[in-house]
Design a protein around this motif. Structure first.
Motif, PDB file in Angstrom:
ATOM      1  N   UNK A 173      26.097  25.012  58.482  1.00 37.11           N
ATOM      2  CA  UNK A 173      26.993  24.766  59.611  1.00 37.11           C
ATOM      3  C   UNK A 173      28.411  25.194  59.239  1.00 37.11           C
ATOM      4  N   UNK A 174      28.828  24.785  58.042  1.00 35.68           N
ATOM      5  CA  UNK A 174      30.173  25.148  57.596  1.00 35.68           C
ATOM      6  C   UNK A 174      30.339  26.660  57.511  1.00 35.68           C
ATOM      7  N   UNK A 220      25.439  23.716  68.549  1.00 33.02           N
ATOM      8  CA  UNK A 220      24.095  23.921  68.012  1.00 33.02           C
ATOM      9  C   UNK A 220      23.790  22.878  66.939  1.00 33.02           C
ATOM     10  N   UNK A 221      24.789  22.562  66.157  1.00 34.43           N
ATOM     11  CA  UNK A 221      24.601  21.540  65.121  1.00 34.43           C
ATOM     12  C   UNK A 221      24.315  20.193  65.777  1.00 34.43           C
ATOM     13  N   UNK A 222      24.995  19.940  66.874  1.00 37.78           N
ATOM     14  CA  UNK A 222      24.795  18.678  67.582  1.00 37.78           C
ATOM     15  C   UNK A 222      23.373  18.599  68.130  1.00 37.78           C
ATOM     16  N   UNK A 256      24.501  17.078  58.595  1.00 35.87           N
ATOM     17  CA  UNK A 256      24.996  17.632  59.852  1.00 35.87           C
ATOM     18  C   UNK A 256      26.173  16.811  60.368  1.00 35.87           C
ATOM     19  N   UNK A 257      26.034  15.496  60.274  1.00 31.12           N
ATOM     20  CA  UNK A 257      27.128  14.647  60.750  1.00 31.12           C
ATOM     21  C   UNK A 257      28.384  14.872  59.909  1.00 31.12           C
ATOM     22  N   UNK A 258      28.208  15.050  58.617  1.00 29.70           N
ATOM     23  CA  UNK A 258      29.357  15.287  57.748  1.00 29.70           C
ATOM     24  C   UNK A 258      30.009  16.623  58.097  1.00 29.70           C
ATOM     25  N   UNK A 259      29.181  17.629  58.373  1.00 32.99           N
ATOM     26  CA  UNK A 259      29.726  18.935  58.749  1.00 32.99           C
ATOM     27  C   UNK A 259      30.432  18.825  60.097  1.00 32.99           C
ATOM     28  N   UNK A 260      29.845  18.051  60.978  1.00 22.93           N
ATOM     29  CA  UNK A 260      30.464  17.818  62.286  1.00 22.93           C
ATOM     30  C   UNK A 260      31.859  17.241  62.087  1.00 22.93           C
ATOM     31  N   UNK A 261      31.943  16.225  61.244  1.00 24.03           N
ATOM     32  CA  UNK A 261      33.246  15.601  61.014  1.00 24.03           C
ATOM     33  C   UNK A 261      34.267  16.608  60.482  1.00 24.03           C
TER      34      UNK A 261
END
Length: 457
Positions: free
Chosen positions: A335-336, A358-360, A376-381
């Motif tokens: 994701x990053x 897309x990550x969501x 994924x949640x960490x990347x989202x943050x």
RNA sequence: GGCGACGUGGCCGAGUGGUUAGGCAAGGGUCUGCAAAACCCUGUACCCGGGUUCGAUUCCCGGCGUCGCCUCCA
């Protein structure tokens, strides 16, 4: 990392003056009136530029000026019978509030024009000494013909410019193309002493002087609205480079305009949407997303639907994040990497947002399947933080009377627990009554297989 | 008139010489006391006309249209 450089009109690799450091200057507002939606865009766009560069590890010095001396400020003060200081203070407060609500981080330095008069005078003196400027009748003008590179930013040809150029009554220009560096004081106007008599600076000189003061010559990024390319930025280059003989700024970034009814918003015609008003009406972060979802160089059209659309998109993002509690995992590398690939391409925020969405979706899918979403949640943050779109979790208070009705404490959690109890007892009437009552105070309750969750609005 | 940008599915909006952008909206389905959220499925779009190419939405030329700058402007 690639940027589209207005100077040269090409996408070019970004190579900072000093490795690991970025010096950037952005033209801030003239604090003359209330901000409109267009001002917000410029602030948000360059806020994301600064945030992203920092996130990528650069040490960023971000300078955004405040123009607090100008014809219109004087005119407004005169028309209202107040001091220019009052006009400036009022407008500056409005801009600051709007920027804060848009979650625009303060720049490293926010220099005010009137606090840098000596630097401007010094620059003008150098221009006069080197023959690039001349004094006439208490004014000082820049001699455009004396600077061979004039027009290199905006692609203008001096002889073609002539048709539009003019000499206003009272000017002492030798050539219609010349522009004022210093204006002789008129009765009742703010003025400062100078070698040419009392007066005030022309508009363009402040940016050249303050950018050099805080960032030096040859700094990295100079930003501003597309409408500033000519003449403002062209003139900044001319003044600075004619005086120093050194390159002024290396990369020029310009954000597109915000349109209304197909036409650019403009303060001068009153064809605007008030920014603070818009922030009252829509979630400020939806306004931020509205700006961000279009590439920064393209124009965007303001419509109510567009704002509603942005709000709906935000809710989708936030709904995902609420499904996950504290995150301590390592951010998902893919994701990053995809986010970086998009952002490194001239700040393709729209492309970066696609990565986030897309990550969501993948995260939601895994949550539904009972799988781990920490990465994924960490990347989202990480990435949502860089874009400044994370949901703000504010404290919630509810009236005691509401809790009293259902015989519990006045906290959302207590009421939600009370409702869970009712649900277990299949007492749907009470459960729904609690949910409705909470909805009235802006709390949404959602049932999940693992119990109820709630959030604001 | 000069300079520049742009024209993508219902709407918004990335991107690419030939394999699904993404969001919103819409329809169907799963889940669910109801609701909400979520997930799955459904739309083969790229202004028009030439050209280059095995193949163009993507490159080139022309046209049409929209917008910006040429005056203060984010």
């Amino acid at each position: 990392m690639y940027l589209f450089n207005t100077l040269g009109r090409r996408r070019v690799p970004f190579d900072p003056r000093e490795p690991g450091k970025v010096a950037m200057y952005v033209c801030g507002p003239t604090v003359q009136a209330a901000p409109h939606l267009g001002h917000g865009r410029a602030a948000v766009v360059f806020d994301v530029v600064a945030r992203y560069l920092r996130w990528r590890g650069y040490e960023v010095t971000y300078v955004r000026n405040v123009t607090d001396v100008d014809d219109k400020i004087i005119a407004t003060a005169l028309a209202e019978g107040v001091s220019t200081d009052e006009v400036v203070a009022r407008s500056y407060a409005a801009f600051s509030e709007a920027f804060a609500r848009l979650r625009v981080e303060p720049p490293t330095v926010e220099p005010w024009a009137t606090h840098h008069i000596p630097e401007m005078i010094e620059l003008i003196e150098r221009l006069v000494e080197t023959g690039h400027a001349y004094a006439a009748g208490g004014d000082v003008y820049f001699s455009v013909r004396s600077f061979a590179d004039y027009g290199k930013l905006s692609g203008r040809d001096l002889d073609e410019l002539l048709s539009g150029a003019r000499i206003a009554p009272g000017d002492h220009k030798r050539d219609p193309l010349d522009f004022a560096l210093w204006k002789a004081a008129k009765e009742g106007e703010p003025s400062w002493p100078s070698p040419w008599g009392p007066g005030r600076p022309g508009w363009h000189i402040e940016c050249s002087a303050m950018a050099r003061r805080y960032l030096g010559d040859g700094f990295d990024i100079h930003g501003g609205g597309q409408d500033l390319v000519f003449p403002h930025h062209e003139n900044e280059i001319a003044q600075a480079e004619a005086a120093t003989g050194k390159p002024f700024a290396r990369y020029w970034l310009h954000n597109g305009m915000v349109n209304l009814g197909g036409e650019k918003m403009a303060k001068s015609t009153g064809h605007v949407v008030d920014l603070l008003g818009a922030l009252d009406r829509w979630d400020p972060l939806a306004v931020r997303l509205f700006y961000l979802r279009t590439h920064y160089r393209k124009p965007i059209e303001f419509t109510e639907e567009a704002l509603a659309d942005a709000e709906a998109s935000l809710r989708r993002l936030w709904a995902f994040r609420r499904r996950v509690d504290a995150v301590e995992a390592t951010p998902d590398r893919e994701v990053l990497d995809r986010f970086i690939a998009a952002m490194d391409d001239d700040f393709d925020v729209a492309g970066a947002l696609a990565v986030v969405f897309e990550a969501v979706r993948e995260g939601n899918r895994r949550l539904d399947a009972g799988e781990d979403v920490g990465g994924i949640a960490a990347a989202y943050d990480e990435v949502v933080g860089v874009l400044g779109l994370a949901e703000e979790v504010a404290a919630v208070t509810i009236p005691d009377t509401l809790a009293a009705r259902f015989g519990t404490e006045a906290t959302v959690d207590a009421l939600v627990a009370r409702r869970e109890e009712a649900r277990r007892a299949r007492d749907w009437a009470t459960a729904d009554a609690i949910r409705d009552a909470l909805a009235e105070v802006g709390i949404v309750v959602e049932d999940t297989p693992h119990g109820a969750r709630w959030h604001r609005r």
